[in-house]
Design an enzyme around this catalytic site. Structure first.
Site, PDB file in Angstrom:
ATOM      1  N   CYS A 174      -4.815  -1.420  -2.191  1.00 28.81           N
ATOM      2  CA  CYS A 174      -5.169  -0.360  -1.287  1.00 28.81           C
ATOM      3  C   CYS A 174      -5.225  -0.201  -3.115  1.00 28.81           C
ATOM      4  CB  CYS A 174      -3.519   0.327  -2.507  1.00 28.81           C
ATOM      5  SG  CYS A 174      -3.528   2.184  -2.747  1.00 28.81           S
ATOM      6  N   ASN A 175      -6.979   0.681  -2.541  1.00 26.68           N
ATOM      7  CA  ASN A 175      -8.145   1.168  -3.920  1.00 26.68           C
ATOM      8  C   ASN A 175      -7.293   1.298  -4.924  1.00 26.68           C
ATOM      9  OD1 ASN A 175     -10.501   0.218  -2.470  1.00 26.68           O
ATOM     10  ND2 ASN A 175      -9.690   0.801  -0.743  1.00 26.68           N
ATOM     11  N   THR A 176      -6.464   2.617  -4.367  1.00 29.34           N
ATOM     12  CA  THR A 176      -6.269   3.617  -5.917  1.00 29.34           C
ATOM     13  C   THR A 176      -4.922   3.268  -6.475  1.00 29.34           C
ATOM     14  OG1 THR A 176      -6.237   5.556  -3.651  1.00 29.34           O
ATOM     15  CG2 THR A 176      -5.175   6.241  -5.719  1.00 29.34           C
ATOM     16  N   GLU A 189      -2.515   8.667   8.184  1.00 26.46           N
ATOM     17  CA  GLU A 189      -0.799   8.263   7.937  1.00 26.46           C
ATOM     18  C   GLU A 189       0.105   8.744   9.322  1.00 26.46           C
ATOM     19  OE1 GLU A 189      -0.658   6.431   5.531  1.00 26.46           O
ATOM     20  OE2 GLU A 189       1.897   5.602   6.035  1.00 26.46           O
ATOM     21  N   CYS A 198     -11.629   3.164   0.709  1.00 23.10           N
ATOM     22  CA  CYS A 198      -9.380   3.238   0.838  1.00 23.10           C
ATOM     23  C   CYS A 198      -9.329   2.590   2.176  1.00 23.10           C
ATOM     24  CB  CYS A 198      -9.872   4.985   0.730  1.00 23.10           C
ATOM     25  SG  CYS A 198      -7.419   5.026   1.584  1.00 23.10           S
ATOM     26  N   THR A 199      -7.348   1.566   1.860  1.00 21.89           N
ATOM     27  CA  THR A 199      -7.761   0.969   2.741  1.00 21.89           C
ATOM     28  C   THR A 199      -7.350   1.887   4.242  1.00 21.89           C
ATOM     29  OG1 THR A 199      -5.795   0.763   2.067  1.00 21.89           O
ATOM     30  CG2 THR A 199      -7.199  -1.101   1.593  1.00 21.89           C
ATOM     31  N   HIS A 200      -7.079   2.833   4.369  1.00 23.17           N
ATOM     32  CA  HIS A 200      -6.800   3.579   4.763  1.00 23.17           C
ATOM     33  C   HIS A 200      -7.828   3.783   6.218  1.00 23.17           C
ATOM     34  CE1 HIS A 200      -2.722   4.684   3.181  1.00 23.17           C
ATOM     35  NE2 HIS A 200      -2.466   5.063   4.234  1.00 23.17           N
ATOM     36  N   TYR A 223      -1.119   8.237  -2.775  1.00 22.26           N
ATOM     37  CA  TYR A 223      -1.531   7.908  -3.884  1.00 22.26           C
ATOM     38  C   TYR A 223      -2.617   8.370  -4.527  1.00 22.26           C
ATOM     39  CZ  TYR A 223       1.947   3.708  -4.007  1.00 22.26           C
ATOM     40  OH  TYR A 223       2.749   2.413  -3.688  1.00 22.26           O
ATOM     41  N   ASP A 256       0.867  -1.657   0.447  1.00 17.68           N
ATOM     42  CA  ASP A 256      -0.261  -0.486   0.002  1.00 17.68           C
ATOM     43  C   ASP A 256       0.891   0.763   0.281  1.00 17.68           C
ATOM     44  OD1 ASP A 256      -2.060   1.565   0.346  1.00 17.68           O
ATOM     45  OD2 ASP A 256      -2.585   1.702   2.473  1.00 17.68           O
ATOM     46  N   SER A 257       0.040   2.521  -0.295  1.00 17.92           N
ATOM     47  CA  SER A 257       1.293   3.929  -0.254  1.00 17.92           C
ATOM     48  C   SER A 257       1.344   3.651   1.121  1.00 17.92           C
ATOM     49  CB  SER A 257      -0.035   4.472  -0.613  1.00 17.92           C
ATOM     50  OG  SER A 257      -0.925   5.134   0.061  1.00 17.92           O
TER      51      SER A 257
HETATM   52  N1  DGL Z   1      -5.145   2.957   0.900  1.00 16.59           N
HETATM   53  C1  DGL Z   1      -4.993   3.481  -0.015  1.00 16.59           C
HETATM   54  C2  DGL Z   1      -6.710   3.090  -1.070  1.00 16.59           C
HETATM   55  O1  DGL Z   1      -6.851   2.427  -0.423  1.00 16.59           O
HETATM   56  C3  DGL Z   1      -4.489   4.898  -0.872  1.00 16.59           C
HETATM   57  C4  DGL Z   1      -4.562   6.088   0.146  1.00 16.59           C
HETATM   58  C5  DGL Z   1      -3.685   7.278  -0.226  1.00 16.59           C
HETATM   59  O2  DGL Z   1      -2.344   6.986  -0.414  1.00 16.59           O
HETATM   60  O3  DGL Z   1      -3.828   8.560  -1.477  1.00 16.59           O
HETATM   61  O4  DGL Z   1      -6.583   3.808  -1.767  1.00 16.59           O
END
Ligand code: DGL
Length: 277
Positions: A77-79, A155, A187-189, A46, A14-15
């Site tokens: 990571c979805n992105t 983060e 988003c996984t965050h 990301y 992931d990012s």
């Molecule tokens: N965790 C990531 C996602 O699922 C991206 C977060 C990011 O870096 O913008 O999209």
């Protein structure tokens, strides 16, 4: 490069720390597997980068994970899934599992006929997201809310403070005003602050994510290939492209105080890294 076999690790990236929400589900489903996790913390977020920049990072990290003899790669990571999963599948020789906003279960669950989606600007602008809506959201109104700055904020480790709550209010309240009764954490965050989203939305709103579904797909892929590791207890190794001190506190809070964390070699910071095996 070592040959990959059932003993080889599952690579996850992931990012930043968001993918730990997926890693947790993978660990729960597969207690014997060795896991290698990469946080691309030098390049977070990301969600505010171009598709090409995200693809370059995904390829650099995918190549690194292949070098670690990963038998499967999870794009946690979805992105990065939206921007790069086809690219990775065409170029890397292992199965690639991604994560997408849980639109399908949300559409099945809504009673008001309105679903809210919280995701990064890049995910919501992607072709893949558009396709997801076209395939699964017929007859339901989808209200998409880009959450610029949220992943970066998480983060930094503020998972419960006033500022996070304020930021989330700004994103969640328009969904409630539109009568959404299901909110997708795309988003996984965001599952790391799901408790705040739920508090703002109230008990009548379902807040959903899909870590368990991703873990199930990993199990399915490994079983299909007879490459699941089913004895002993698995290990975890963590890598970051940013400074160790950057994610160490959050990693020990979210995973384990003794988590093994190393700096990704600078080589994998290069944008021109060619990971084709
Ligand atoms: N965790 C990531 C996602 O699922 C991206 C977060 C990011 O870096 O913008 O999209």
């Amino acid at each position: 490069m070592m040959q990959s076999g059932s003993n080889s690790p599952i690579g996850v990236f992931d990012s930043g720390v968001g993918g730990l929400t997926i890693l947790r589900a993978v660990r729960q489903a597969l207690p014997c597997e060795n896991l290698v996790y990469v946080a691309d913390a030098a390049h977070v977020p990301y969600g505010e980068k171009s598709p090409q920049q995200i693809r370059d990072r995904a390829m650099a990290i995918g190549g690194f994970l292949i070098g670690q003899s990963a038998k499967i790669i999870v794009v946690a990571c979805n992105t990065a899934t939206a921007a790069a999963i086809d690219h990775l599948r065409e170029r890397l020789c292992v199965p690639i599992v991604g994560v997408e906003p849980a639109v399908k279960p949300a559409v099945a669950a809504t009673r008001s006929g309105v679903v809210g989606v919280l995701a990064t600007p890049a995910t919501l602008a992607s072709e893949r997201y558009r396709g997801l809506i076209e395939r699964f959201a017929a007859g339901v109104r989808i209200v998409a809310q880009p959450c610029a700055g949220l992943a970066e904020h998480i983060e930094r480790g503020d998972l419960a403070g006033e500022h996070t709550e304020q930021l989330l209010r700004g994103f969640v309240e328009p969904l409630l005003a539109a009568h959404a009764d299901v909110i997708v954490l795309g988003c996984t965050h965001y599952p790391l602050v799901a408790h705040i989203v739920q508090r703002i939305a109230g008990p009548g709103v379902a807040v959903i994510e899909n870590g368990t579904a991703v873990a199930k797909e990993v199990v399915r892929q490994l079983t299909l290939r007879g490459s699941a590791h089913t004895a002993g207890s698995g290990s975890e190794v963590f890598w970051t492209s940013g400074p160790i001190q950057g994610i160490e506190p959050l990693l020990s809070e979210l995973w384990a105080p003794q988590a093994r964390l190393q700096r990704l070699p600078d080589f994998h910071d290069r944008q021109d890294f060619n990971a084709t095996p």
